[in-house]
Design an enzyme around this catalytic site. Sequence first.
Site, PDB file in Angstrom:
ATOM      1  N   SER A  54      -9.819   3.879   3.976  1.00 50.57           N
ATOM      2  CA  SER A  54      -9.458   2.642   3.293  1.00 50.57           C
ATOM      3  C   SER A  54     -10.688   2.050   2.588  1.00 50.57           C
ATOM      4  O   SER A  54     -11.294   2.706   1.744  1.00 50.57           O
ATOM      5  CB  SER A  54      -8.846   1.656   4.292  1.00 50.57           C
ATOM      6  OG  SER A  54      -8.235   0.585   3.633  1.00 50.57           O
TER       7      SER A  54
ATOM      8  N   ASP B 126       1.808   6.037   2.562  1.00 52.31           N
ATOM      9  CA  ASP B 126       0.882   4.904   2.533  1.00 52.31           C
ATOM     10  C   ASP B 126       1.315   3.902   1.470  1.00 52.31           C
ATOM     11  O   ASP B 126       1.377   4.222   0.284  1.00 52.31           O
ATOM     12  CB  ASP B 126      -0.534   5.414   2.239  1.00 52.31           C
ATOM     13  CG  ASP B 126      -1.609   4.349   2.426  1.00 52.31           C
ATOM     14  OD1 ASP B 126      -1.259   3.163   2.558  1.00 52.31           O
ATOM     15  OD2 ASP B 126      -2.799   4.714   2.443  1.00 52.31           O
TER      16      ASP B 126
ATOM     17  N   HIS C  72      -0.812   4.472   6.142  1.00 52.55           N
ATOM     18  CA  HIS C  72      -2.223   4.223   5.832  1.00 52.55           C
ATOM     19  C   HIS C  72      -3.179   4.682   6.936  1.00 52.55           C
ATOM     20  O   HIS C  72      -4.243   5.225   6.660  1.00 52.55           O
ATOM     21  CB  HIS C  72      -2.409   2.732   5.550  1.00 52.55           C
ATOM     22  CG  HIS C  72      -3.745   2.379   5.004  1.00 52.55           C
ATOM     23  ND1 HIS C  72      -4.287   2.994   3.895  1.00 52.55           N
ATOM     24  CD2 HIS C  72      -4.687   1.469   5.409  1.00 52.55           C
ATOM     25  CE1 HIS C  72      -5.479   2.474   3.629  1.00 52.55           C
ATOM     26  NE2 HIS C  72      -5.744   1.562   4.547  1.00 52.55           N
TER      27      HIS C  72
END
Length: 725
Positions: free
Chosen positions: A581, A669, A701
């Site tokens: 991320s 995601d 995610h």
Amino acid sequence: VPQVPLITEEMVELYRELSGHPGLSTASLGPDVTTQYGGKYCSLSTDWLQRDLARAENIRFCRQYLIFHDGASIVYSGPAGTCSEIKGELLSQESPSGALKAVLRKVSSKEKKEKQFLEVWDQNRKVKSIDLTVLDKHGSVYDDDEFGCLAWSHSETHLLYVAEKKRPKAESFFQRKELGVSDEDMEQPKKEDEPLKGEQFVYHEDWGETLSTRSVPVLCVLDIEGSSISVLEGIPDHLSPGQAFWCPDDTGVVFVGWWHEPFRLGLRHCTNRRSALFYVDLTGRSCELLSEDTKAVWSPRLSPDHCRIVYLENDAMGPHQQCSRLRMYDWYTEETSTVLEVVPRQVWGAFPGIYSALPGLCWAADSRRIVLDTAQRSQQDVFVVDTVTGATTSLTADAPQGCWSVLTIDRNILVASFSTPSCPPALKVAMLPEAGQEAQVRWVCLQDASPVPNISWGIRTLQPPPEQENPQYAGLDFDAILLRPSEGPAAQKLPLVVMPHGGPHSVFTAGWMLYPAALCCLGFAVLLVNYRGSLGFGQDSVASLPGNVGTQDVRDVQLCVERVLQEEQLDASRVALVGGSHGGFLACHLLGQFPNSYHACVVRNPVVNIASMVATTDIPDWCLTETGLPYAPDALPDPAQWTEMLHKSPMRYVDQVRAPVLLLLGEDDRRVPPKQGLEYYRALKARGVPTRLLWYPGNSHALAGIEAEADGFMNTALWLSKHLR
């Protein structure tokens, strides 16, 4: 080449062993029992989570303990029986008296369709089992942490929960009428549940990442004796209710309501969404606002004497995670007070601020004090807060350094989990001392965990040089946690894996983390960087980063890497980056901005181009806020704003990248859609950079699926071993 199978097998066995360490999920205390000799004891039921690689799933199991106490201290405690697996439980909650237990259970029918049952158990048997799917009063019951709840009325006659609103059936315009139905019958008034034509493909908004089946939540009440369910009315159409509980006299319900107009944004890990505390009576005739309606409210908790509600409050919008205020609403005076304000900067010896949800049960028996855990720089500690004076006391100041998490408190019996980077979670219990004597708390270990050999760790603090100071927030420092193998030749220089966290407003606390521990056992030193902008350092640190992503956070990580390479026995020619991320965002930035420093990289669902992400993510506000731009639902970025977003993105530096890159992408995601990773993959391939992409269907995610997590580790370890030889 012949060594690869051997190395792979060693990695497999290591991962199998370390991933088998369970973690604590929940705990609940039973009622006190008085023995014939006048002593007291109670049962403690704990739920644990463990990865099962053979079944490729997370399993839950329960373990019981007995705690003997005299009201002031723990006299004796120990396990009672062995573990047993829990199957199909989505939610469970004991009644206030401890005599009953409610369970929401999912069961697969003979037709392989999943059904939901709401069960009520007494101490000897199941007394109710209600098929919610057959009753068809609503859609699926919510079991998430954002909306979900299962709450007993104080009279123990009703249960409250949140479910998806029943959606009308829909059919094609061209659906033929049933045989034997006359034209006259077709002209009769429509029944309430008759399918609607033309509604089959209407788009229904949802609440984003991990909440794609959550659209319109409703509050539902089960009358246990009558086995009847009612959906509460009176909640305004512009609100989505959740985190609900019964008001003191059972005549209504208190809940958090989130505004969802003009459209829903992702809610997972976003404590900045506009919301407030409300009360609705059971008749549905009135819905009252109990808090300010311009803030973000979450985590409300009712005191044992049913007089006060504490809750957390953040500013609406802005950074997704912030330092929260602790607010308190008095049910009878209808007055709201601030117990704890936002903390600008962390100072040792003072309260660091609140950065996570309150425990489900957090009140002491005196209905005056609450217990919570919160990040304090790179560790997590437990504090007791006097809600009248605002005084705070650490309950773990003299305990081992690491990550402490409160599981529950009941009748001043406090249950917590404790772990470190080298030791999996252990179960701890203590009696909360009288007010003013909290520092004398004594923790007892109920379930110990053996430290993993060959891991040493420490926390170091770094001060940015003057030229890297943030002029608006001067004087901020930051931390890093360094794990390294504790055995091996003293003169041997170790390869280094650098891991910045995601968020960016989150934090690495000094607790058990599978990937860093496993990499350390494979012979890598692992550097976990809590750059400026991390939680646990005060609100100033959080506020310093928006508008400075791609520079301030990148320079903090690079400074940290250069410092540990100078001070530790580490090999500067074997340094790799691993991040997910925003951690992937930083890893890709570092590859391009400091190409000579890094020799391999693994990124999970990375942000690589903020400008292209803004139109596809469930959190478009993040893209503008972290870039330093204002967000408004009706605003369209102008060319200058698009340019600024691209300017702060790793894609700007892709021409300088030379290190081999492994990408791990989750097909489902919603937060950082996989097209971000694909965009980077194609850019690297076009420039001849060695790259490999792994695509995980059914994963979002976090890549939290057991199979994806295990495969991701193995490929990460092999990639690093190959390129850091």
